[in-house]
Design a protein around this motif. Structure first.
Motif, short mmCIF file in Angstrom:
data_model
loop_
_atom_site.label_atom_id
_atom_site.label_comp_id
_atom_site.label_asym_id
_atom_site.label_seq_id
_atom_site.Cartn_x
_atom_site.Cartn_y
_atom_site.Cartn_z
N GLY A 106 0.83 -1.19 0.00
CA GLY A 106 0.00 0.00 0.00
C GLY A 106 0.87 1.24 0.00
O GLY A 106 2.08 1.19 -0.19
N SER A 107 0.22 2.38 0.23
CA SER A 107 0.88 3.68 0.13
C SER A 107 1.47 4.09 1.48
O SER A 107 1.35 3.39 2.48
CB SER A 107 -0.13 4.73 -0.32
N ILE A 108 2.07 5.28 1.47
CA ILE A 108 2.60 5.87 2.70
C ILE A 108 1.48 6.03 3.72
O ILE A 108 1.68 5.78 4.92
CB ILE A 108 3.25 7.23 2.38
N LEU A 109 0.31 6.44 3.28
CA LEU A 109 -0.80 6.64 4.20
C LEU A 109 -1.28 5.32 4.80
O LEU A 109 -1.75 5.28 5.94
CB LEU A 109 -1.95 7.36 3.49
N ASP A 110 -1.15 4.24 4.05
CA ASP A 110 -1.48 2.92 4.60
C ASP A 110 -0.51 2.53 5.72
O ASP A 110 -0.89 1.89 6.69
CB ASP A 110 -1.45 1.85 3.50
N ILE A 111 0.74 2.95 5.57
CA ILE A 111 1.73 2.70 6.63
C ILE A 111 1.29 3.34 7.93
O ILE A 111 1.40 2.75 9.01
CB ILE A 111 3.12 3.25 6.20
N LEU A 112 0.77 4.56 7.84
CA LEU A 112 0.40 5.32 9.04
C LEU A 112 -0.78 4.69 9.78
O LEU A 112 -1.05 5.04 10.92
CB LEU A 112 0.08 6.76 8.66
N LYS A 113 -1.49 3.80 9.14
CA LYS A 113 -2.63 3.14 9.79
C LYS A 113 -2.20 1.88 10.53
O LYS A 113 -3.02 1.23 11.19
CB LYS A 113 -3.68 2.78 8.74
N ASN A 114 -0.90 1.54 10.45
CA ASN A 114 -0.43 0.28 11.02
C ASN A 114 -0.17 0.34 12.52
O ASN A 114 -0.15 -0.67 13.20
CB ASN A 114 0.85 -0.17 10.30
N ASN A 115 0.13 1.56 13.01
CA ASN A 115 0.26 1.80 14.45
C ASN A 115 1.44 1.07 15.09
O ASN A 115 1.41 0.76 16.27
CB ASN A 115 -1.03 1.41 15.19
N GLN A 116 2.49 0.81 14.33
CA GLN A 116 3.69 0.16 14.86
C GLN A 116 4.93 0.94 14.40
O GLN A 116 5.08 1.22 13.23
CB GLN A 116 3.79 -1.29 14.38
N SER A 117 5.81 1.27 15.36
CA SER A 117 7.07 1.92 14.99
C SER A 117 7.96 0.93 14.25
O SER A 117 7.91 -0.27 14.48
CB SER A 117 7.79 2.43 16.24
N GLY A 118 8.80 1.45 13.36
CA GLY A 118 9.73 0.60 12.63
C GLY A 118 10.04 1.16 11.26
O GLY A 118 9.61 2.26 10.90
N VAL A 119 10.79 0.39 10.48
CA VAL A 119 11.13 0.76 9.11
C VAL A 119 10.22 -0.02 8.16
O VAL A 119 10.14 -1.25 8.23
CB VAL A 119 12.60 0.47 8.79
N TYR A 120 9.51 0.70 7.29
CA TYR A 120 8.54 0.11 6.38
C TYR A 120 9.00 0.28 4.94
O TYR A 120 9.57 1.30 4.58
CB TYR A 120 7.18 0.80 6.52
N LYS A 121 8.70 -0.71 4.12
CA LYS A 121 8.87 -0.58 2.68
C LYS A 121 7.49 -0.36 2.07
O LYS A 121 6.59 -1.18 2.24
CB LYS A 121 9.52 -1.83 2.06
N ALA A 122 7.33 0.78 1.38
CA ALA A 122 6.04 1.12 0.77
C ALA A 122 6.00 0.63 -0.67
O ALA A 122 6.99 0.16 -1.22
CB ALA A 122 5.83 2.62 0.82
N ASP A 123 4.83 0.76 -1.28
CA ASP A 123 4.68 0.26 -2.65
C ASP A 123 5.40 1.12 -3.68
O ASP A 123 5.47 0.76 -4.85
CB ASP A 123 3.20 0.12 -3.01
N ASN A 124 5.97 2.26 -3.27
CA ASN A 124 6.78 3.06 -4.19
C ASN A 124 8.24 2.61 -4.19
O ASN A 124 9.09 3.22 -4.84
CB ASN A 124 6.69 4.55 -3.85
#
Length: 582
Positions: free
Chosen positions: A262-280
């Motif tokens: 998903g997108s960056i905004l989908d990351i923000l809905k996850n509610n967990q700190s950490g390093v995420y890889k987005a769909d971009n």
């Protein structure tokens, strides 16, 4: 949108996905708001509505909840307003062309907690907005001063700050606001008045620092603020406010905690700190935590996880003092006419003999692009020279006497029109037309110092004994007392350490695009020093002095690891090594 209009107004329209995200935030808090459960028609305002994307996102949720509402929008762009009006043709709306702040000022005397019916001054139940960002330099001094008087703003005024004040006055007590603005008020001392205003007027519900995610094409780093207008300004302080911070992670690209489809905004809905890889394909470092708002409004809000706050508090408890207790932390020279005062050595040499400034007034200049970690390359520094128009006489800074430097006088007279046109010098009774604007202390430059760039993706603190001058894109440390000079080596080690990097990230949160940070006086003066007299601190000083004489990069890396271990022991944080990879 027309690019000329963007430049003129500071408008950057909000995307559908970001609008939906903001609307969800606003309406989720609305559902918990007992103040409005008995209202019949909810009034929602966007005072810079553009083509109505934010209002349309709110409309979709209100329709789904089967609530009665009235949408109110205003914008200076006639084309955008026509587009917005066509979207809401069958809806209870008032979408008009106009300057919100001008309309507000004309009718503000009629504002009250009761409904008025003179648009756009109807009191709003909810406000959602992406106000324009236009700083003092673009607004112009007169306009900025006028806004400051009208809206009680001080210092460098940005247009969005005036919008925040006006929107707050138009919002009903207990009403909700969701607004996206520049994040500068979160990360700078100059943002203290807006931070204080928001803290006084709102129960702060959420703060989301969107960092360098580039969710729209504004030249600022944005942040979302969600608040409920206080019914009593003396109500409880804002403690434990949820916050999210997200920035692109350029280091440790293979160290990913979560992969999100998903997108960056989908990351923000996850509610967990950490390093995420987005769909971009990019990695983002996300921190979820709780905001700490100090009692002193001049202090920055601290956005950190519980674990980071505990780590930072432990470091403070174990510190002996701050940098500012031992050193002056100063910005470098600011000429306001760099092309006149600063040239390459070759350019100075190429001038005709009667225009070539005398040797005594040309000095090597340390700049951000020639600072490296630990030590400077003096050969590179010598390539740039500054014509320095000041000397120290009896310990006091004085402008040079041009009659003693005939070539320098001839050269500066060539640029008389430009230099004499600098009003801040021309209007001063104690300064000459040819002076450098901020020359700093001529005597201090000749002493041992630590220099570092203003903006850098990684710390680059370096010890300098070359007596070179320091450019305005850098900062430098000098000891307050002669006996503190040896501690400059310890300060250099601390500035370069991963321990202090972590502390800087927790306490100051001033990340720019691509992971770069500001290393300003307001931050570095609060860097921490361990016990100066303990064995580990003394050993660090010795190791830094060793590094000054080492050219083998692999050996320097070994010494850096040794320094990190020593600092952990000096600060007594052996058990707090999480997040610091040595």
């Amino acid at each position: 949108m027309d690019t000329h209009l963007i430049k003129k107004t500071g408008s950057h329209y909000t995307s559908t996905s970001l609008s939906d995200f903001m609307s969800d935030k606003l309406l989720n808090h609305f559902k918990d708001n007992e103040e409005f459960q008995n209202n019949k028609t909810y009034k929602i305002l966007d005072p810079s509505c553009g083509e109505g994307e934010l209002l349309y996102s709110v409309k979709k949720i209100l329709d789904r909840e089967k609530l009665e509402y009235k949408l109110m929008g205003i914008d200076t762009n006639e084309y955008a307003i026509r587009q917005a009006s066509s979207r809401f043709s069958n809806v209870n709306t008032e979408i008009v062309v106009g300057d919100y702040l001008e309309l507000f000022n004309k009718a503000k005397e009629n504002l009250s907690t009761t409904d008025s019916h003179s648009y756009p001054l109807e009191m709003a139940d909810m406000i959602i907005a992406n106000p324009p960002y236009v700083r003092t330099q673009i607004l112009g001094a007169d306009k900025a001063k006028s806004l400051g008087r009208e809206f009680g703003l001080k210092g460098r005024v940005d247009l969005y700050q005036a919008f925040l004040v006006a929107m707050t006055r138009q919002l009903k007590d207990g009403g909700l606001i969701c607004v996206i603005t520049s994040n500068r008020y979160l990360t700078t001392v100059g943002g203290k008045d807006i931070r204080n205003f928001l803290n006084e007027n709102y129960d702060i519900l959420e703060v989301i620092d969107l960092g360098d995610t580039k969710l729209f094409d504004a030249a600022v780093l944005p942040a979302i603020f969600v608040g409920r207008k206080k019914t009593n300004k003396l109500s409880l302080r804002n403690d434990d406010v949820p916050f999210i911070r997200i920035y692109e992670e350029l280091n440790n690209k293979n160290n990913v905690d979560y992969k999100i489809e998903g997108s960056i905004l989908d990351i923000l809905k996850n509610n967990q700190s950490g390093v995420y890889k987005a769909d971009n394909g990019k990695n983002y470092k996300v921190t979820f935590g709780y905001l700490t708002i100090p009692e002193n409004p001049k202090e920055l809000w601290i956005m950190a996880s519980k674990e980071d706050k505990e780590w930072s508090s432990r470091l403070k408890e174990n510190a002996y003092c701050e940098f500012g207790d031992l050193f002056k932390v100063k910005v470098g020279i600011k000429t306001t006419a760099d092309s006149v005062f600063i040239k390459s050595s070759e350019e100075w040499s190429s001038l005709s003999s009667n225009l070539k400034p005398e040797y005594d007034v040309l000095f090597p200049l340390i700049s951000s692009d020639n600072i490296s970690k630990w030590k400077l390359n003096n050969d590179i520094i010598e390539r740039t020279k500054i014509l320095y128009t000041h000397v120290s006489i009896d310990g006091k800074k004085r402008a040079i006497d041009l009659e003693k430097f005939s070539n320098t006088k001839n050269y500066l007279l060539l640029h008389y029109e430009r230099l004499s046109g600098r009003s801040y010098l021309a209007n001063s009774k104690s300064r000459y037309w040819y002076e450098i604007w901020v020359p700093q202390d001529p005597l201090a430059f000749s002493k041992l110092k630590v220099v570092f760039p203003d903006i850098s993706p990684a710390p680059k603190f370096s010890v300098d004994s070359s007596k070179s001058l320091v450019d305005g894109n850098c900062y430098w440390l000098t000891p307050l007392q002669t006996e503190y000079e040896d501690y400059l080596y310890l300060a250099c080690a601390i500035g370069n350490s991963k321990v202090m990097q972590k502390f800087h990230e927790i306490e100051f949160q001033n990340v720019l695009y691509s992971g770069r940070k500001r290393y300003l006086t307001q931050y570095v003066k609060h860097y921490l020093m361990p016990n100066l007299f303990c064995e580990e601190s003394q050993k660090v000083i010795s190791v830094v002095k060793e590094i000054m004489n080492i050219s083998d990069s692999s050996l320097i890396i070994k010494k850096e690891k040794e320094i990190e271990e020593l600092l952990l022991k000096a600060f007594k944080i052996n058990e707090y090594r999480k997040g610091i990879q040595i």
